[in-house]
Design a protein around this motif. Structure first.
Motif, PDB file in Angstrom:
ATOM      1  N   PHE A 125       0.851  -1.196   0.000  1.00 32.23           N
ATOM      2  CA  PHE A 125       0.000   0.000   0.000  1.00 32.23           C
ATOM      3  C   PHE A 125       0.885   1.245   0.000  1.00 32.23           C
ATOM      4  O   PHE A 125       0.751   2.149  -0.826  1.00 32.23           O
ATOM      5  CB  PHE A 125      -0.915  -0.038   1.228  1.00 32.23           C
ATOM      6  CG  PHE A 125      -1.761   1.185   1.487  1.00 32.23           C
ATOM      7  CD1 PHE A 125      -1.592   1.935   2.650  1.00 32.23           C
ATOM      8  CD2 PHE A 125      -2.743   1.570   0.589  1.00 32.23           C
ATOM      9  CE1 PHE A 125      -2.385   3.040   2.910  1.00 32.23           C
ATOM     10  CE2 PHE A 125      -3.531   2.683   0.837  1.00 32.23           C
ATOM     11  CZ  PHE A 125      -3.358   3.417   2.002  1.00 32.23           C
ATOM     12  N   PHE A 126       1.868   1.283   0.890  1.00 29.84           N
ATOM     13  CA  PHE A 126       2.781   2.428   0.992  1.00 29.84           C
ATOM     14  C   PHE A 126       3.593   2.578  -0.302  1.00 29.84           C
ATOM     15  O   PHE A 126       3.816   3.688  -0.789  1.00 29.84           O
ATOM     16  CB  PHE A 126       3.720   2.263   2.191  1.00 29.84           C
ATOM     17  CG  PHE A 126       3.066   2.533   3.528  1.00 29.84           C
ATOM     18  CD1 PHE A 126       3.818   2.455   4.698  1.00 29.84           C
ATOM     19  CD2 PHE A 126       1.715   2.823   3.624  1.00 29.84           C
ATOM     20  CE1 PHE A 126       3.216   2.689   5.942  1.00 29.84           C
ATOM     21  CE2 PHE A 126       1.122   3.074   4.854  1.00 29.84           C
ATOM     22  CZ  PHE A 126       1.873   2.989   6.021  1.00 29.84           C
ATOM     23  N   LYS A 127       3.987   1.462  -0.889  1.00 27.73           N
ATOM     24  CA  LYS A 127       4.805   1.511  -2.111  1.00 27.73           C
ATOM     25  C   LYS A 127       4.017   2.190  -3.243  1.00 27.73           C
ATOM     26  O   LYS A 127       4.508   3.105  -3.903  1.00 27.73           O
ATOM     27  CB  LYS A 127       5.179   0.073  -2.523  1.00 27.73           C
ATOM     28  CG  LYS A 127       6.623  -0.113  -2.923  1.00 27.73           C
ATOM     29  CD  LYS A 127       6.850  -1.480  -3.543  1.00 27.73           C
ATOM     30  CE  LYS A 127       7.437  -2.466  -2.540  1.00 27.73           C
ATOM     31  NZ  LYS A 127       7.610  -3.801  -3.139  1.00 27.73           N
TER      32      LYS A 127
ATOM     33  N   ILE B 274       4.701   5.669  -5.313  1.00 26.17           N
ATOM     34  CA  ILE B 274       4.814   5.722  -6.775  1.00 26.17           C
ATOM     35  C   ILE B 274       3.873   6.805  -7.321  1.00 26.17           C
ATOM     36  O   ILE B 274       4.243   7.588  -8.202  1.00 26.17           O
ATOM     37  CB  ILE B 274       4.492   4.337  -7.370  1.00 26.17           C
ATOM     38  CG1 ILE B 274       5.612   3.343  -7.030  1.00 26.17           C
ATOM     39  CG2 ILE B 274       4.263   4.416  -8.875  1.00 26.17           C
ATOM     40  CD1 ILE B 274       5.281   1.894  -7.312  1.00 26.17           C
ATOM     41  N   SER B 275       2.674   6.910  -6.746  1.00 25.85           N
ATOM     42  CA  SER B 275       1.729   7.954  -7.153  1.00 25.85           C
ATOM     43  C   SER B 275       2.285   9.340  -6.815  1.00 25.85           C
ATOM     44  O   SER B 275       2.128  10.294  -7.582  1.00 25.85           O
ATOM     45  CB  SER B 275       0.385   7.736  -6.448  1.00 25.85           C
ATOM     46  OG  SER B 275      -0.493   8.804  -6.712  1.00 25.85           O
ATOM     47  N   LEU B 276       2.987   9.444  -5.694  1.00 26.30           N
ATOM     48  CA  LEU B 276       3.602  10.728  -5.310  1.00 26.30           C
ATOM     49  C   LEU B 276       4.647  11.145  -6.340  1.00 26.30           C
ATOM     50  O   LEU B 276       4.577  12.226  -6.924  1.00 26.30           O
ATOM     51  CB  LEU B 276       4.249  10.629  -3.935  1.00 26.30           C
ATOM     52  CG  LEU B 276       5.175  11.799  -3.534  1.00 26.30           C
ATOM     53  CD1 LEU B 276       4.399  13.095  -3.410  1.00 26.30           C
ATOM     54  CD2 LEU B 276       5.944  11.492  -2.264  1.00 26.30           C
ATOM     55  N   TRP B 277       5.606  10.251  -6.611  1.00 33.39           N
ATOM     56  CA  TRP B 277       6.709  10.635  -7.496  1.00 33.39           C
ATOM     57  C   TRP B 277       6.247  10.732  -8.942  1.00 33.39           C
ATOM     58  O   TRP B 277       6.880  11.398  -9.770  1.00 33.39           O
ATOM     59  CB  TRP B 277       7.888   9.681  -7.310  1.00 33.39           C
ATOM     60  CG  TRP B 277       8.387   9.689  -5.893  1.00 33.39           C
ATOM     61  CD1 TRP B 277       8.453   8.624  -5.039  1.00 33.39           C
ATOM     62  CD2 TRP B 277       8.856  10.815  -5.139  1.00 33.39           C
ATOM     63  NE1 TRP B 277       8.934   9.028  -3.801  1.00 33.39           N
ATOM     64  CE2 TRP B 277       9.174  10.370  -3.832  1.00 33.39           C
ATOM     65  CE3 TRP B 277       9.024  12.180  -5.430  1.00 33.39           C
ATOM     66  CZ2 TRP B 277       9.659  11.215  -2.832  1.00 33.39           C
ATOM     67  CZ3 TRP B 277       9.506  13.028  -4.435  1.00 33.39           C
ATOM     68  CH2 TRP B 277       9.816  12.540  -3.159  1.00 33.39           C
ATOM     69  N   GLY B 278       5.117  10.105  -9.257  1.00 31.63           N
ATOM     70  CA  GLY B 278       4.534  10.276 -10.586  1.00 31.63           C
ATOM     71  C   GLY B 278       4.177  11.738 -10.825  1.00 31.63           C
ATOM     72  O   GLY B 278       4.130  12.218 -11.949  1.00 31.63           O
TER      73      GLY B 278
ATOM     74  N   ASN C   8      12.149   0.708  -8.374  1.00 32.49           N
ATOM     75  CA  ASN C   8      13.495   0.428  -7.826  1.00 32.49           C
ATOM     76  C   ASN C   8      14.102   1.639  -7.127  1.00 32.49           C
ATOM     77  O   ASN C   8      15.110   1.518  -6.447  1.00 32.49           O
ATOM     78  CB  ASN C   8      14.439  -0.020  -8.959  1.00 32.49           C
ATOM     79  CG  ASN C   8      13.858  -1.204  -9.700  1.00 32.49           C
ATOM     80  OD1 ASN C   8      13.048  -1.963  -9.142  1.00 32.49           O
ATOM     81  ND2 ASN C   8      14.200  -1.329 -10.977  1.00 32.49           N
ATOM     82  N   SER C   9      13.502   2.823  -7.308  1.00 35.57           N
ATOM     83  CA  SER C   9      14.154   4.014  -6.697  1.00 35.57           C
ATOM     84  C   SER C   9      13.413   4.520  -5.458  1.00 35.57           C
ATOM     85  O   SER C   9      13.772   5.550  -4.906  1.00 35.57           O
ATOM     86  CB  SER C   9      14.230   5.128  -7.752  1.00 35.57           C
ATOM     87  OG  SER C   9      13.026   5.184  -8.479  1.00 35.57           O
ATOM     88  N   LEU C  10      12.393   3.795  -4.991  1.00 42.75           N
ATOM     89  CA  LEU C  10      11.592   4.292  -3.865  1.00 42.75           C
ATOM     90  C   LEU C  10      12.421   4.456  -2.586  1.00 42.75           C
ATOM     91  O   LEU C  10      12.302   5.467  -1.888  1.00 42.75           O
ATOM     92  CB  LEU C  10      10.402   3.366  -3.606  1.00 42.75           C
ATOM     93  CG  LEU C  10       9.332   3.328  -4.715  1.00 42.75           C
ATOM     94  CD1 LEU C  10       8.190   2.394  -4.319  1.00 42.75           C
ATOM     95  CD2 LEU C  10       8.817   4.728  -5.026  1.00 42.75           C
ATOM     96  N   GLU C  11      13.296   3.514  -2.286  1.00 39.88           N
ATOM     97  CA  GLU C  11      14.097   3.607  -1.054  1.00 39.88           C
ATOM     98  C   GLU C  11      14.967   4.872  -1.097  1.00 39.88           C
ATOM     99  O   GLU C  11      14.991   5.651  -0.154  1.00 39.88           O
ATOM    100  CB  GLU C  11      14.997   2.368  -0.887  1.00 39.88           C
ATOM    101  CG  GLU C  11      14.284   1.177  -0.226  1.00 39.88           C
ATOM    102  CD  GLU C  11      13.468   1.612   1.011  1.00 39.88           C
ATOM    103  OE1 GLU C  11      12.230   1.418   0.991  1.00 39.88           O
ATOM    104  OE2 GLU C  11      14.047   2.219   1.905  1.00 39.88           O
ATOM    105  N   ASP C  12      15.588   5.116  -2.250  1.00 36.76           N
ATOM    106  CA  ASP C  12      16.469   6.300  -2.372  1.00 36.76           C
ATOM    107  C   ASP C  12      15.672   7.603  -2.245  1.00 36.76           C
ATOM    108  O   ASP C  12      16.196   8.631  -1.823  1.00 36.76           O
ATOM    109  CB  ASP C  12      17.164   6.304  -3.752  1.00 36.76           C
ATOM    110  CG  ASP C  12      18.007   5.044  -3.933  1.00 36.76           C
ATOM    111  OD1 ASP C  12      18.337   4.699  -5.095  1.00 36.76           O
ATOM    112  OD2 ASP C  12      18.280   4.400  -2.893  1.00 36.76           O
ATOM    113  N   LEU C  13      14.396   7.541  -2.618  1.00 39.57           N
ATOM    114  CA  LEU C  13      13.587   8.772  -2.600  1.00 39.57           C
ATOM    115  C   LEU C  13      12.970   9.045  -1.220  1.00 39.57           C
ATOM    116  O   LEU C  13      12.501  10.151  -0.952  1.00 39.57           O
ATOM    117  CB  LEU C  13      12.470   8.656  -3.646  1.00 39.57           C
ATOM    118  CG  LEU C  13      12.907   8.679  -5.112  1.00 39.57           C
ATOM    119  CD1 LEU C  13      11.752   8.290  -6.042  1.00 39.57           C
ATOM    120  CD2 LEU C  13      13.448  10.055  -5.490  1.00 39.57           C
TER     121      LEU C  13
END
Ligand code: F6P
Ligand code: MG
Length: 439
Positions: A179-181, A185-189, A210-215
């Protein structure tokens, strides 16, 4: 946020630079787009089509000149569903000025009003140019954004389908992480808006999963746990309350819209919600904002894809609409200059519709500016206060920062960011999940 260039700091403000530099650029691109479609207009409408193109171009050139020479803001003339509301708002802006200030003007009136007015005048130029009065000058860039993000769209659809087949077997924690993932993704979109780039392309070329942790360090306000506890509470009382409705006030088409539809699909397959209501724009807006044409076109493109999981997503989404589990709404209020605390007066029908939701997700920067009245609040002012009474239902802003307004930060947080990164408020690198509702 006033634009007045009386003082140096304001003349360097993001607001002023947006109107002085980026907005004329967007108008120039719109004029180029009309010009490039001359032969298409001739094929479709003959000489009348070419005459209409010339008229639209001359109206947009006049608009660009008015803007660049800081002329007074003039009333709308072409009859349309919101013309009177706009002209009343212009009179209201006039009433705020002293005698000596003269008329509302491009470089002196509130940024939110002036920027929205520009897109509304652009629309007026098009509707004053039949038979090309249904032409969307931003359609190409929105579609291009989708096609240029194919690799990421395929990765997202593949991830979603894998999730859908495993969701029954996931435990509470695993479900929460997924859910959080998808929310991240919707945020960084939301970084893919085309007005900040002045209409230039800004698509998602890499696999965002693949870049969620870094963000994660760039999330300044994180109320994800509040969203989880609200929706799991609804899920647990589903026998008594069979409907859990989540409303998504959409922002940009293309890749961002895909991230929102993937999230909406998961909300149903995870049973965190039973129906999703989407809100789009009634006219082409801020270059990339979603209209009903964009919404239906994108689902059709996904369904028609020759990639197995992508077309499966498209087919599912079409069925959700057919079965009423997904509902699309548009309302003229979203393309007015009003801040949202005025909605219950200006659009009581829309306010009543939003009150039916258990949770409202507001996507993007412009929605945040309208939620907070686009005022220069102290960074530590509570979000609830900055909403100035706008509380139709529990709501959450999912936004990347692209304008000089932010509230609900910890003491010193804004100052530390400004010290390390002067452009933190407008570069689109930082994001928030900011919730307002029951604890
Ligand atoms: O032109 C600037 C702006 O008005 C900012 O609000 C933001 O940069 C952009 O347009 C809109 O962003 P979004 O698509 O996230 O609402
Ligand atoms: Mg937008």
């Amino acid at each position: 946020m006033l634009l007045s260039k009386v003082s140096d700091s304001l003349s360097r403000s993001f607001a002023y630079i947006t109107i002085k530099d980026r907005t004329p650029q967007i108008l120039t691109k719109a004029i180029d787009t009309l010009h490039r479609h001359k032969s298409e207009f001739f094929e479709k409408h003959g000489e009348r089509g070419v005459e209409a193109e010339k008229k639209a171009i001359s109206l947009l050139s006049k608009l660009r000149n008015e803007l660049q020479t800081d002329k007074p803001i003039v009333p709308l003339v072409e009859k349309f569903v919101d013309t009177d509301i706009w002209n009343q708002y212009l009179e209201y802006q006039q009433s705020l000025l002293n005698e000596s200030d003269g008329k509302p003007r491009w470089f002196y009136s509130p940024w939110l009003f002036v920027e929205c007015y520009m897109y509304r005048r652009l629309h007026e130029a098009i509707i004053q140019s039949p038979p090309i009065d249904d032409f969307d000058v931003f359609k190409e860039s929105k579609d291009q954004n989708f096609f240029e993000s194919q690799e990421s769209v395929i990765a997202l659809c593949t991830h979603l389908q894998a999730l859908a087949s495993a969701v029954e077997g996931l435990d509470e924690n695993q479900l929460k992480n997924e859910f959080f993932k998808l929310l991240q993704i919707s945020l960084w979109g939301n970084r893919c808006d085309l007005s900040l780039s002045g209409g230039e392309t800004s698509s998602q070329k890499t696999n965002i999963i693949n870049s969620l942790e870094d963000l994660k360090p760039f999330i300044l306000v994180n109320d994800l746990e509040r969203l989880w506890s609200l929706l799991t509470k609804c899920k647990k009382t589903r026998e008594k309350v069979p409907v859990t409705r989540v409303d998504i006030v959409l922002d940009n088409s293309g890749f961002e819209l895909v991230t929102d539809l993937v999230l909406a699909d998961f909300l149903l397959s995870s049973k965190l919600a039973t129906e999703i209501h989407f809100y789009g724009k009634m006219i082409p807006w801020f270059v990339s904002d979603t209209t009903v044409r964009d919404f239906n076109w994108l689902i059709e493109q996904v369904k028609r894809s020759d990639h197995k999981w992508m077309s499966k997503c498209g087919t599912d989404w079409e069925n959700y609409i057919k079965t009423g589990r997904w509902v699309y709404h548009d309302h003229i209020f979203w393309t007015l200059p009003h801040e949202f605390c005025a909605m219950s007066q200006v659009a009581p029908d829309l306010y009543a519709e939003l009150q039916k939701a258990h949770l409202i997700l507001f996507k993007g920067d412009l929605n945040y500016r309208k939620l907070t009245g686009d005022r220069k609040w102290e960074f530590t002012v509570p979000f609830h206060q900055a909403l100035s009474g706008f509380h139709p239902a529990p709501l959450c802003s999912i936004r990347t920062l692209k304008a000089e307004v932010q509230v609900g930060l910890q003491p010193g947080q804004g100052e530390r960011l400004a010290a390390s990164e002067p452009g933190w408020l407008t570069c689109g690198k930082y994001g928030i999940f900011q919730f307002d509702g029951p604890l």
